[in-house]
Design an enzyme around this catalytic site. Structure first.
Site, PDB file in Angstrom:
ATOM      1  CG  ASP A   1      -1.731   1.225   1.424  1.00 43.44           C
ATOM      2  OD1 ASP A   1      -2.297   1.689   0.424  1.00 43.44           O
ATOM      3  OD2 ASP A   1      -1.821   1.753   2.559  1.00 43.44           O
ATOM      4  CB  SER A   2       0.150   4.790  -0.486  1.00 44.78           C
ATOM      5  OG  SER A   2      -1.022   4.760   0.309  1.00 44.78           O
TER       6      SER A   2
ATOM      7  CE1 TYR B   1       2.830   5.558  -3.164  1.00 47.39           C
ATOM      8  CE2 TYR B   1       1.579   3.707  -4.046  1.00 47.39           C
ATOM      9  CZ  TYR B   1       2.770   4.227  -3.584  1.00 47.39           C
ATOM     10  OH  TYR B   1       3.882   3.434  -3.546  1.00 47.39           O
TER      11      TYR B   1
ATOM     12  CB  CYS C   1      -3.075   0.935  -2.347  1.00 44.23           C
ATOM     13  SG  CYS C   1      -3.064   2.701  -2.678  1.00 44.23           S
ATOM     14  CG  ASN C   2      -9.517   1.260  -3.630  1.00 41.87           C
ATOM     15  OD1 ASN C   2     -10.306   0.789  -4.438  1.00 41.87           O
ATOM     16  ND2 ASN C   2      -9.501   0.890  -2.355  1.00 41.87           N
TER      17      ASN C   2
ATOM     18  CD  GLU D   1      -2.560   7.811   7.216  1.00 44.52           C
ATOM     19  OE1 GLU D   1      -1.682   8.648   7.463  1.00 44.52           O
ATOM     20  OE2 GLU D   1      -2.656   7.210   6.131  1.00 44.52           O
TER      21      GLU D   1
ATOM     22  CB  CYS E   1     -10.093   4.813   0.109  1.00 43.47           C
ATOM     23  SG  CYS E   1      -8.617   5.313   1.005  1.00 43.47           S
ATOM     24  CB  THR E   2      -6.986   0.251   1.784  1.00 41.13           C
ATOM     25  OG1 THR E   2      -6.007   1.248   1.500  1.00 41.13           O
ATOM     26  CG2 THR E   2      -7.076  -0.727   0.645  1.00 41.13           C
ATOM     27  CG  HIS E   3      -6.771   5.159   4.915  1.00 42.91           C
ATOM     28  ND1 HIS E   3      -5.946   4.772   3.901  1.00 42.91           N
ATOM     29  CD2 HIS E   3      -5.991   5.805   5.820  1.00 42.91           C
ATOM     30  CE1 HIS E   3      -4.714   5.172   4.169  1.00 42.91           C
ATOM     31  NE2 HIS E   3      -4.713   5.801   5.326  1.00 42.91           N
TER      32      HIS E   3
HETATM   33  N1  DGL Z   1      -4.317   3.607   0.400  1.00 39.33           N
HETATM   34  C1  DGL Z   1      -4.815   4.687  -0.427  1.00 39.33           C
HETATM   35  C2  DGL Z   1      -5.993   4.158  -1.257  1.00 39.33           C
HETATM   36  O1  DGL Z   1      -6.579   3.127  -0.968  1.00 39.33           O
HETATM   37  C3  DGL Z   1      -5.237   5.890   0.380  1.00 39.33           C
HETATM   38  C4  DGL Z   1      -4.104   6.694   0.945  1.00 39.33           C
HETATM   39  C5  DGL Z   1      -3.280   7.404  -0.093  1.00 39.33           C
HETATM   40  O2  DGL Z   1      -3.764   8.362  -0.725  1.00 39.33           O
HETATM   41  O3  DGL Z   1      -2.135   7.014  -0.285  1.00 39.33           O
HETATM   42  O4  DGL Z   1      -6.347   4.774  -2.236  1.00 39.33           O
END
Ligand code: DGL
Length: 270
Positions: free
Chosen positions: A15-16, A47, A78-79, A158, A190-192
């Protein structure tokens, strides 16, 4: 695959940053015999604000790192990375591992439900890529999709702001958007966002389903491993968690996304 894979090889998850730990956490829970090597690119977080080219470049390097550690499968948790880089990664590393992204499993799950109108919220990179809108249109041409970038949500989560007044105001501000009128489901792309699922469901009320990709992705991982007879049935090694930039704060934040205590190792990939 070019070399013969075997069950005991780890699953690489990246993931990012640390949000992809929601997917690692679910693998640990639902496929407990699988060993995970996680890489969080905390040096380049977020990202969601980067260009597709920059995201692809980061992903290529991370996947190389995971393949050098003998992963049988790479999960793009990560999306933003799935949207920008999945096709490039599959083309760039042909036959070297099984690739899983977090977009296709959710799209497939949504299409099964035959909605008429849905909403999608995600980072700017994911929305700009048009990947959800395009894939959903291909599989279900009549489906109306309202998509909105919600860049404040990932940093808010976060910082631990969910299930409170701050998150309620931010969520209400985004989701009151007129485009979301009459939606039957909202995709948390989004994974968050699984961490604010309850906040969002409370705001939208009954009658609007709130869906995220985690469980659909686990189903995809399991199916793909089973199909190639690669589900681990032996004793696994301990998971490993790497980040490209280490701070104490990243390590503390992992608690929000992963149910067990874990230790982040700094790996200077850049
Ligand atoms: N993990 C990213 C996603 O799922 C979100 C955080 C980021 O912008 O890096 O898109």
């Amino acid at each position: 695959m070019t070399k013969t894979p075997h069950k005991k090889q780890p699953i690489g998850v990246f993931d990012s940053g640390i949000g992809g730990l929601t997917v690692a956490n679910a693998i640990n829970r639902y496929l407990p015999k699988e060993e995970i090597i996680y890489f969080g690119d905390t040096a380049h977080l977020p990202y969601g604000d980067k260009s597709a080219d920059a995201i692809r470049y980061y992903c290529l390097k991370i996947v190389k790192f995971l393949l050098e550690r003998d992963c049988k499968m790479i999960v793009i948790a990560c999306n933003s990375a799935s949207s920008a880089a999945y096709n490039v990664l599959v083309d760039f590393f042909p036959g070297e591992a099984i690739f899983v992204n977090v977009v296709d499993p959710l799209v497939a799950g949504v299409v099964e439900k035959n909605y008429r109108k849905i909403g999608v919220i995600a980072t700017k990179a994911t929305i700009r890529s048009d990947v959800y809108q395009r894939k959903l249109r291909e599989l279900q041409p009549g489906l109306k999709v309202a998509a909105l970038a919600t860049p404040l949500l990932a940093p808010m989560i976060e910082e631990g702001y969910f299930d409170n007044r701050v998150s309620q105001v931010v969520i209400e501000t985004y989701l009151s958007n007129k485009a979301f009128e009459d939606i039957e489901a909202l995709l948390l792309a989004c994974t968050h966002y699984p961490l604010i699922q309850t906040d969002i469901a409370d705001f939208l009320g009954e009658g609007v389903e709130v869906l995220d990709s985690t469980l659909f992705t686990i189903r995809d991982i399991e199916n793909k491993l089973r199909k190639q007879d690669l589900l681990n049935d032996e004793k696994k090694n301990a998971h490993q968690f790497y980040v490209s930039d280490y701070t104490q704060s990243f390590e503390e934040t992992t608690r929000l996304f992963y149910n067990e205590h874990l230790q982040l190792d700094h790996y200077a990939i850049w």
